[in-house]
Design a protein around this motif. Structure first.
Motif, mmCIF file in Angstrom:
data_model
loop_
_atom_site.group_PDB
_atom_site.id
_atom_site.type_symbol
_atom_site.label_atom_id
_atom_site.label_comp_id
_atom_site.label_asym_id
_atom_site.label_seq_id
_atom_site.Cartn_x
_atom_site.Cartn_y
_atom_site.Cartn_z
ATOM 1 N N PRO A 1 0.811 -1.227 0.000
ATOM 2 C CA PRO A 1 0.000 0.000 0.000
ATOM 3 C C PRO A 1 0.839 1.270 0.000
ATOM 4 C CG PRO A 1 -0.877 -1.577 1.571
ATOM 5 C CD PRO A 1 0.447 -2.117 1.124
ATOM 6 N N SER A 2 1.960 1.262 0.692
ATOM 7 C CA SER A 2 2.784 2.472 0.770
ATOM 8 C C SER A 2 3.431 2.817 -0.565
ATOM 9 C CB SER A 2 3.876 2.308 1.839
ATOM 10 O OG SER A 2 4.812 1.318 1.459
ATOM 11 N N LEU A 3 3.505 1.831 -1.475
ATOM 12 C CA LEU A 3 4.069 2.073 -2.803
ATOM 13 C C LEU A 3 3.004 2.425 -3.835
ATOM 14 C CD1 LEU A 3 6.720 -0.794 -3.135
ATOM 15 C CD2 LEU A 3 6.896 1.388 -1.950
ATOM 16 N N GLY A 4 1.747 2.405 -3.423
ATOM 17 C CA GLY A 4 0.674 2.708 -4.366
ATOM 18 C C GLY A 4 -0.010 1.480 -4.916
ATOM 19 N N GLY A 5 0.268 0.300 -4.348
ATOM 20 C CA GLY A 5 -0.394 -0.914 -4.805
ATOM 21 C C GLY A 5 -1.846 -0.958 -4.363
ATOM 22 N N ASN A 6 -2.746 -1.244 -5.302
ATOM 23 C CA ASN A 6 -4.173 -1.356 -4.978
ATOM 24 C C ASN A 6 -4.563 -2.784 -4.638
ATOM 25 O OD1 ASN A 6 -4.280 0.929 -7.527
ATOM 26 N ND2 ASN A 6 -5.150 1.463 -5.541
ATOM 27 N N LEU A 7 -3.831 -3.730 -5.165
ATOM 28 C CA LEU A 7 -4.000 -5.127 -4.805
ATOM 29 C C LEU A 7 -2.685 -5.838 -5.051
ATOM 30 C CD1 LEU A 7 -5.717 -7.026 -7.688
ATOM 31 C CD2 LEU A 7 -5.883 -4.549 -7.643
ATOM 32 N N TRP A 8 -2.489 -6.941 -4.343
ATOM 33 C CA TRP A 8 -1.236 -7.666 -4.468
ATOM 34 C C TRP A 8 -1.539 -9.142 -4.309
ATOM 35 C CZ3 TRP A 8 -2.378 -3.891 -0.959
ATOM 36 C CH2 TRP A 8 -2.844 -4.332 0.274
ATOM 37 N N ARG A 9 -0.942 -9.936 -5.166
ATOM 38 C CA ARG A 9 -1.111 -11.370 -5.061
ATOM 39 C C ARG A 9 -0.520 -11.847 -3.744
ATOM 40 N NH1 ARG A 9 -1.176 -14.320 -9.745
ATOM 41 N NH2 ARG A 9 -0.530 -16.073 -8.446
ATOM 42 N N SER A 10 -1.339 -12.559 -2.981
ATOM 43 C CA SER A 10 -0.921 -13.073 -1.687
ATOM 44 C C SER A 10 -0.580 -14.554 -1.747
ATOM 45 C CB SER A 10 -2.032 -12.828 -0.656
ATOM 46 O OG SER A 10 -3.279 -13.277 -1.144
ATOM 47 N N THR A 11 -0.603 -15.126 -2.961
ATOM 48 C CA THR A 11 -0.383 -16.562 -3.147
ATOM 49 C C THR A 11 0.283 -16.822 -4.490
ATOM 50 O OG1 THR A 11 -2.398 -17.044 -4.406
ATOM 51 C CG2 THR A 11 -2.616 -16.919 -2.018
ATOM 52 N N GLY A 12 0.610 -18.097 -4.719
ATOM 53 C CA GLY A 12 1.020 -18.530 -6.049
ATOM 54 C C GLY A 12 -0.181 -18.597 -6.983
ATOM 55 N N ASP A 13 0.046 -19.085 -8.198
ATOM 56 C CA ASP A 13 -1.002 -19.124 -9.218
ATOM 57 C C ASP A 13 -2.069 -20.165 -8.894
ATOM 58 O OD1 ASP A 13 0.471 -17.261 -10.566
ATOM 59 O OD2 ASP A 13 1.153 -18.607 -12.154
ATOM 60 N N ILE A 14 -3.309 -19.808 -9.178
ATOM 61 C CA ILE A 14 -4.425 -20.727 -9.008
ATOM 62 C C ILE A 14 -4.572 -21.585 -10.256
ATOM 63 C CG2 ILE A 14 -6.223 -19.247 -10.020
ATOM 64 C CD1 ILE A 14 -8.052 -20.113 -7.683
ATOM 65 N N SER A 15 -5.156 -22.774 -10.083
ATOM 66 C CA SER A 15 -5.562 -23.588 -11.229
ATOM 67 C C SER A 15 -6.979 -24.086 -10.976
ATOM 68 C CB SER A 15 -4.603 -24.770 -11.449
ATOM 69 O OG SER A 15 -4.587 -25.622 -10.317
ATOM 70 N N ASP A 16 -7.599 -24.644 -12.011
ATOM 71 C CA ASP A 16 -9.007 -25.023 -11.943
ATOM 72 C C ASP A 16 -9.161 -26.398 -11.292
ATOM 73 O OD1 ASP A 16 -11.732 -25.039 -12.277
ATOM 74 O OD2 ASP A 16 -11.660 -25.567 -14.410
ATOM 75 N N SER A 17 -8.863 -26.459 -9.990
ATOM 76 C CA SER A 17 -9.061 -27.686 -9.231
ATOM 77 C C SER A 17 -9.425 -27.312 -7.806
ATOM 78 C CB SER A 17 -7.796 -28.549 -9.224
ATOM 79 O OG SER A 17 -6.806 -28.003 -8.371
ATOM 80 N N TYR A 18 -10.178 -28.201 -7.147
ATOM 81 C CA TYR A 18 -10.561 -27.918 -5.760
ATOM 82 C C TYR A 18 -9.330 -27.833 -4.872
ATOM 83 C CZ TYR A 18 -12.558 -28.173 -1.133
ATOM 84 O OH TYR A 18 -12.872 -27.889 0.175
ATOM 85 N N LEU A 19 -8.346 -28.691 -5.108
ATOM 86 C CA LEU A 19 -7.143 -28.687 -4.283
ATOM 87 C C LEU A 19 -6.434 -27.340 -4.363
ATOM 88 C CD1 LEU A 19 -5.143 -30.189 -2.462
ATOM 89 C CD2 LEU A 19 -3.969 -30.967 -4.548
ATOM 90 N N SER A 20 -6.220 -26.838 -5.577
ATOM 91 C CA SER A 20 -5.547 -25.552 -5.757
ATOM 92 C C SER A 20 -6.359 -24.431 -5.134
ATOM 93 C CB SER A 20 -5.329 -25.273 -7.244
ATOM 94 O OG SER A 20 -4.886 -23.945 -7.450
ATOM 95 N N MET A 21 -7.636 -24.377 -5.476
ATOM 96 C CA MET A 21 -8.489 -23.285 -4.991
ATOM 97 C C MET A 21 -8.564 -23.271 -3.467
ATOM 98 S SD MET A 21 -11.732 -22.737 -3.600
ATOM 99 C CE MET A 21 -12.678 -24.193 -4.055
ATOM 100 N N SER A 22 -8.771 -24.448 -2.866
ATOM 101 C CA SER A 22 -8.946 -24.501 -1.420
ATOM 102 C C SER A 22 -7.642 -24.221 -0.680
ATOM 103 C CB SER A 22 -9.522 -25.856 -1.003
ATOM 104 O OG SER A 22 -8.656 -26.916 -1.356
ATOM 105 N N GLN A 23 -6.531 -24.732 -1.186
ATOM 106 C CA GLN A 23 -5.255 -24.447 -0.536
ATOM 107 C C GLN A 23 -4.959 -22.957 -0.542
ATOM 108 O OE1 GLN A 23 -2.432 -26.997 -2.600
ATOM 109 N NE2 GLN A 23 -2.594 -28.593 -1.045
ATOM 110 N N ILE A 24 -5.228 -22.303 -1.675
ATOM 111 C CA ILE A 24 -4.998 -20.865 -1.782
ATOM 112 C C ILE A 24 -5.978 -20.086 -0.902
ATOM 113 C CG2 ILE A 24 -5.356 -18.914 -3.364
ATOM 114 C CD1 ILE A 24 -3.887 -20.544 -5.491
ATOM 115 N N GLY A 25 -7.263 -20.379 -1.035
ATOM 116 C CA GLY A 25 -8.273 -19.601 -0.326
ATOM 117 C C GLY A 25 -8.175 -19.711 1.177
ATOM 118 N N PHE A 26 -8.060 -20.930 1.683
ATOM 119 C CA PHE A 26 -8.038 -21.104 3.132
ATOM 120 C C PHE A 26 -6.698 -20.707 3.750
ATOM 121 C CE2 PHE A 26 -11.528 -24.022 1.886
ATOM 122 C CZ PHE A 26 -12.532 -23.446 2.642
ATOM 123 N N SER A 27 -5.671 -20.543 2.920
ATOM 124 C CA SER A 27 -4.366 -20.084 3.430
ATOM 125 C C SER A 27 -4.365 -18.600 3.761
ATOM 126 C CB SER A 27 -3.259 -20.355 2.401
ATOM 127 O OG SER A 27 -3.328 -19.442 1.314
#
Length: 390
Positions: A204-230
Motif C-alpha cells: 500500500p505504501s508504494l501505491g499498490g491497490n492489490l497484491w497477489r498473496s499466493t502462487g497461481d491458481i488452477s481449476d481444481s478444488y485442491l488448488s483453490m482450497s489451498q490458496i483460499g483457506f491459506s
C-alpha cells in the motif's frame, strides 16, 4: 513573432488519489485462465460484449483485462508496440470504453514477461505513457524475469542476499507506481509477485491497490482450497483502496463441480478479494451465471465497510469464516473441506454477531428466521453454506 505550441499539461496523481481507484475490490474479467497465450483482439471484444449482455456489467464486473502475450517489439525510439494479435490497442481500449467498461493490461518489471514477451525493464515511464495514451485503467505487473536480476544481484553479496532481493523488488514496484501516477491517468495497480516478502505489509505504501498473496491458481478444488483457506490471518492488511489478492476466479472453466465453484465464490467474497472472472464469457452455462451473478454474494465482497473476513473457528476439515458488514450485519461461511457431508456450526459470538440474530441462507435465497446463540447446517462435501446474520 513566433508562437510556442502549448503541450498538454499533465499533473501527477498523489498517492491518496491512487488508492481511490479501488475503494472496493476490483471486479471484471482477465484473459489468462481460459485463453492463456491464445488471446486475441477478437476474444477481448467478445468478452466485453458478453459482460454487457450477460448482466455482469450491471452486477459490477467492469474491468476487461488482457493478460500476457499482447506485446510486440520496441521501435527505434523505444516505444513498445503490440503484436499481430492486437492490431490497434487504442481502438480496442476505445471499444471497451464505449461499452461503459474499463480497460486493463499486463506487463513485467523484468526484460521479459512470464511468456517471454517484451517487459517494461528500463522503459517504465515510456510504457506508462503509452498505456495512458491507449486509455488503460488497470495494470497487472508480474515479477517474472525480474527475479533473475534480483538473484544475480544477491549472489554478489550472499550475506545480504535476502535484503538485496527485497529492496530491488520494492524499488521495481515503486518505479512503476511513480510512472503511472506521473501520467496523471488513474490506473489500478496490481502487484503480481506471488506473496513474497510479506507484500501485504509494504504494497500500500508504494501505491499498490492489490497484491497477489499466493502462487497461481488452477481449476481444481485442491488448488483453490489451498490458496483460499491459506488467507487466514491476513485480514488486517486489506481495506478500501488496497486488497489481498488470492488470484483470479476459475468459476465456469469446467474442472470443479458447481458445489466447489460456490465454495470458491463464497470464500473469495468473504475475503474481500478482487473478483476477476477467468472463464470464456461467451459460452457460460446458466449454472455458471447463477454463481458469478449472485447479487447477494457479490454484495458481501463489495460491502462498503471494506473489511476482509477471516477464519473464526476450525476443526479438521470443517471451518467457519466471518466477515463484518455495514449496518452491523455479519457474513458467515460454513465450509466442509472433507469428502463427505457433515454438520457445521457457528456460534454467533465467535462470528462477532449478537446472541440473537436473523439468519439468511444466501445461496438458497431463504430467510431462516431468528436463531439464538448459534446455527448448525449440514454442509455438502467440498461445499459451503453462506449466511448473513442480522
Amino acid at each position: 513573432m513566433k508562437f510556442l505550441r502549448l503541450l498538454p499539461f499533465v499533473v501527477a496523481l498523489p498517492l491518496a488519489a491512487q488508492q481511490r481507484v479501488a475503494l472496493t475490490p476490483p471486479m471484471g474479467w482477465n484473459s489468462w485462465n481460459h485463453f492463456a497465450g491464445r488471446v486475441t483482439d477478437a476474444d477481448v471484444r467478445a468478452a466485453a460484449d458478453a459482460i454487457v449482455s450477460s448482466g455482469m456489467k450491471d452486477a459490477g464486473y467492469i474491468y476487461v483485462n488482457i493478460d500476457d502475450t499482447w506485446e510486440g517489439k520496441r521501435d527505434a525510439s523505444g516505444v513498445l508496440h503490440t503484436n499481430e494479435k492486437f492490431p490497434d490497442m487504442k481502438a480496442l481500449g476505445d471499444y471497451i470504453h464505449s461499452k461503459g467498461l474499463k480497460f486493463g493490461i499486463y506487463s513485467s518489471p523484468g526484460p521479459q514477461t512470464c511468456a517471454r514477451f517484451e517487459g517494461s525493464y528500463q522503459h517504465e515511464e515510456q510504457d506508462a505513457k503509452t498505456w495512458a495514451e491507449w486509455g488503460v485503467d488497470y495494470i497487472k505487473y508480474d515479477l517474472c524475469s525480474y527475479r533473475t536480476i534480483m538473484r544475480e544481484a544477491a549472489a554478489k553479496d550472499p550475506a545480504n542476499g535476502e535484503k538485496i532481493q527485497s529492496d530491488l523488488m520494492r524499488q521495481a514496484y515503486q518505479k512503476i507506481s511513480d510512472a503511472i501516477r506521473k501520467t496523471g491517468r488513474p490506473m489500478v495497480l496490481s502487484l503480481c509477485q506471488y506473496g513474497w516478502d510479506e507484500v501485504w505489509t509494504w504494497a500500500p505504501s508504494l501505491g499498490g491497490n492489490l497484491w497477489r498473496s499466493t502462487g497461481d491458481i488452477s481449476d481444481s478444488y485442491l488448488s483453490m482450497s489451498q490458496i483460499g483457506f491459506s488467507q487466514a490471518g491476513l485480514s488486517k492488511y486489506a481495506g478500501p483502496g488496497h486488497w489481498n489478492d488470492p488470484d483470479m476466479l476459475e468459476v465456469g472453466n469446467g474442472r470443479m463441480t458447481a458445489e466447489e465453484y460456490r465454495t470458491h465464490m463464497s470464500l473469495w467474497s468473504l475475503l474481500a478479494a478482487p473478483l476477476l472472472a477467468g472463464n470464456d464469457l461467451s459460452k457460460m452455462s446458466d449454472e455458471t451465471k447463477s454463481i458469478l451473478l449472485n447479487k447477494e454474494v457479490i454484495a458481501i465482497d463489495q460491502d462498503s465497510l471494506g473489511k476482509q473476513g477471516d477464519r473464526v473457528w476450525g476443526k479438521g476439515a470443517l471451518e467457519v469464516w466471518a466477515k463484518p458488514l455495514s449496518n452491523g450485519k455479519v457474513a458467515v461461511g460454513l465450509f466442509n473441506r472433507s469428502l463427505e457431508a457433515a454438520p457445521v456450526s457457528v456460534r454467533f459470538a465467535d462470528a462477532g454477531a449478537k446472541s440473537s440474530a436473523k439468519v439468511r441462507d444466501v445461496w438458497a435465497g431463504k430467510d431462516l428466521g431468528t436463531k439464538q446463540g448459534s446455527y448448525t447446517a449440514n454442509v455438502a462435501a467440498h461445499g459451503v453454506v453462506l449466511l448473513i446474520l442480522e
